[in-house]
Enzyme design. Structure first.
Site, PDB file in Angstrom:
ATOM      1  N   LYS A 105       0.869  -1.187   0.000  1.00  0.00           N
ATOM      2  CA  LYS A 105       0.000   0.000   0.000  1.00  0.00           C
ATOM      3  C   LYS A 105       0.898   1.227   0.000  1.00  0.00           C
ATOM      4  CE  LYS A 105      -4.533   0.553   0.492  1.00  0.00           C
ATOM      5  NZ  LYS A 105      -5.465  -0.392  -0.117  1.00  0.00           N
ATOM      6  N   GLY A 216     -24.082   3.262   1.020  1.00  0.00           N
ATOM      7  CA  GLY A 216     -23.017   3.796   0.152  1.00  0.00           C
ATOM      8  C   GLY A 216     -23.388   3.562  -1.297  1.00  0.00           C
ATOM      9  N   GLY A 218     -21.585   4.736  -4.181  1.00  0.00           N
ATOM     10  CA  GLY A 218     -20.509   5.192  -5.048  1.00  0.00           C
ATOM     11  C   GLY A 218     -20.267   4.155  -6.123  1.00  0.00           C
ATOM     12  N   GLY A 221     -21.216   0.598  -4.720  1.00  0.00           N
ATOM     13  CA  GLY A 221     -22.638   0.463  -4.374  1.00  0.00           C
ATOM     14  C   GLY A 221     -23.536   0.455  -5.603  1.00  0.00           C
TER      15      GLY A 221
END
Ligand code: NAD
Length: 415
Positions: A105, A216, A218, A221
């Protein structure tokens, strides 16, 4: 809400699974920490002629099963500890779906909402100039994450190819289609979530055509709303929330029309035929499937006893607190944990990497079939582990993942 250090949380999770697996001291110590960490400064020319110096990070948690894999965030609140935690979770996620990758990450501490497109491009290219020797198809393959997207990957890939003087589309994943992206990758996270729900419904006798709700709306979703009906042959979407509010209709909301409404107005509220409800109550509706697809800690000790879903499928990262997870387990709610539920994204990135390596691109239906096989197998491995030990699916997923990574470390002779 109690604040917590996500790296400490991640280390605590690992310690408790290590005990169940009887991991030796050296293996535990190795897996508790990232194998490599990079910290660098990025001088970036801003539009007003000034230079801003941003701080950049890349954490490579583990390489035992393959190159590191994980997103790059551009976010003002990023810290080295959030990235360490997420890098470790990526190691477990790639292992749970059994793709030959490790975990990583990274990020830049900046506020993209206050930056122009040119400033974002300068930042993306500066990131690669600082890191290019330590990434690559056999070292570490970044992807988009919070406030970065396929365009960011396109700039980063271009900078990498310019420096190395090679065509290397596989250095980044989730790229635009015209630059080596894969048909199907954009939908892979949501599709993977619905596939594991399908398996859970079959296993526990839950009617997949019953009611479902989504927190959600976005990119994940919106796709979930449609795939749930397409892949499960029905289902009534009764409630949806976003950051501005929530809508409810017990007779069903048409997913496609709600997506159009959200794109047109910027919110789910005001959708014709629906009534507004308190966004918090969406988690407490009587549904076959609840998809938290927005926030961390959405299900917590304050509301877990009111959750009435048969299945909770965690598309968001970390939507259920540890205490709430135990409460749901004791109530008999089947929680499909984030490292399994949203791993369709990284499984899809792996398929994109395979296509980039061979320079051969499949039809979307072939991509979808392979994703289906990967997610189905992963769901049943985790279910098997959780049943064998009578533990939550979350602990089952960690047992499967940590055992696989530990085995790879041992076979290499590292521990
Ligand atoms: P997104 O930014 O496109 O959408 C987030 C949605 O959450 C938006 O609709 C926003 O309005 C809504 N939201 C914010 N606050 C809310 C609140 N208080 N109540 C209800 N809704 C709220 O992000 P996304 O890509 O859809 O990701 C959603 C979650 O899924 C995140 O936790 C992310 O880490 C996780 N995830 C995404 C992917 C992926 O491939 N996109 C992969 C793995 C995990």
């Amino acid at each position: 809400m109690q604040s917590y250090n996500s790296f400490e949380v991640a280390q605590k999770q690992l310690r408790s699974v290590a005990e169940l697996l009887n991991l030796d001291r050296a293996t535990l110590e190795l897996l508790l920490w990232p194998q490599r960490e990079f910290k660098f400064t990025l001088p970036v020319k801003m539009d007003n002629g000034a230079t801003n110096v941003f701080h950049g990070y890349r954490i490579q948690h583990n390489f035992a099963r393959g190159p590191a894999k994980g997103g790059i965030r551009f976010h003002p609140d990023e810290t080295i500890d959030t990235m360490r935690a997420h890098a470790g979770w990526m190691t477990w996620k790639t292992a749970v779906v059994d793709v030959p990758l490790g975990g990583g990450k990274g990020g830049v501490v900046c506020d993209p909402r206050k930056m122009s497109v040119r400033e974002l491009e300068n930042t993306a290219r500066a990131y690669v100039r600082a890191l290019w020797q330590h990434i690559g198809v056999d070292r570490d393959v970044p992807a988009p994450d919070v406030y970065t997207n396929p365009q960011t990957m396109a700039w980063m890939m271009d900078e990498y190819e310019t420096i190395t003087n090679q065509h290397q589309p596989g250095v980044m994943s989730n790229k635009p289609l015209s630059l080596g992206g894969s048909q199907g990758r954009r939908d892979a996270t949501a599709r993977g979530g619905v596939i594991v729900v399908r398996e859970a419904c079959k296993t526990f006798g839950v009617d997949p055509t019953g009611a479902y709700a989504i927190q959600g709306f976005g990119s994940t979703g919106q796709r979930l709303a449609m795939f749930h009906q397409n892949l499960l042959g029905g289902g009534t979407l009764i409630a949806v929330s976003d950051s501005t509010g929530a809508v409810f209709n017990k007779n069903g909301i048409n997913p496609r029309e709600l997506v159009s409404h959200k794109l047109r107005t910027g919110a789910v509220e005001g959708f014709p035929g629906s009534e507004p409800i308190d966004p918090k109550s969406i988690l407490e509706l009587e549904v076959a499937v609840l998809y938290p697809a927005a926030l961390e800690n959405a299900i917590n000790v304050g509301n877990a006893d009111r959750v009435r879903a048969r299945i909770v499928c965690e598309l968001a990262n970390g939507p259920t607190t540890p205490q709430a997870d135990r409460m749901l387990f004791e109530k008999g709610v089947h929680v499909i944990p984030d490292i399994l539920a949203n791993a369709g994204g990284v499984a899809g990135s792996y398929l994109e990497m395979v296509q980039n390596r061979s320079s051969f691109y499949w039809k979307e239906s072939e991509f979808d079939d392979m994703l289906d096989a990967t997610m189905t197998k992963a769901y049943h491995s985790v279910l098997g582990a959780s049943r064998e030990r009578s533990v939550t699916m979350r602990t089952g997923a960690m047992l499967v993942a940590v055992a696989r990574v530990a085995e790879a470390c041992k076979l290499r002779g590292w521990v």
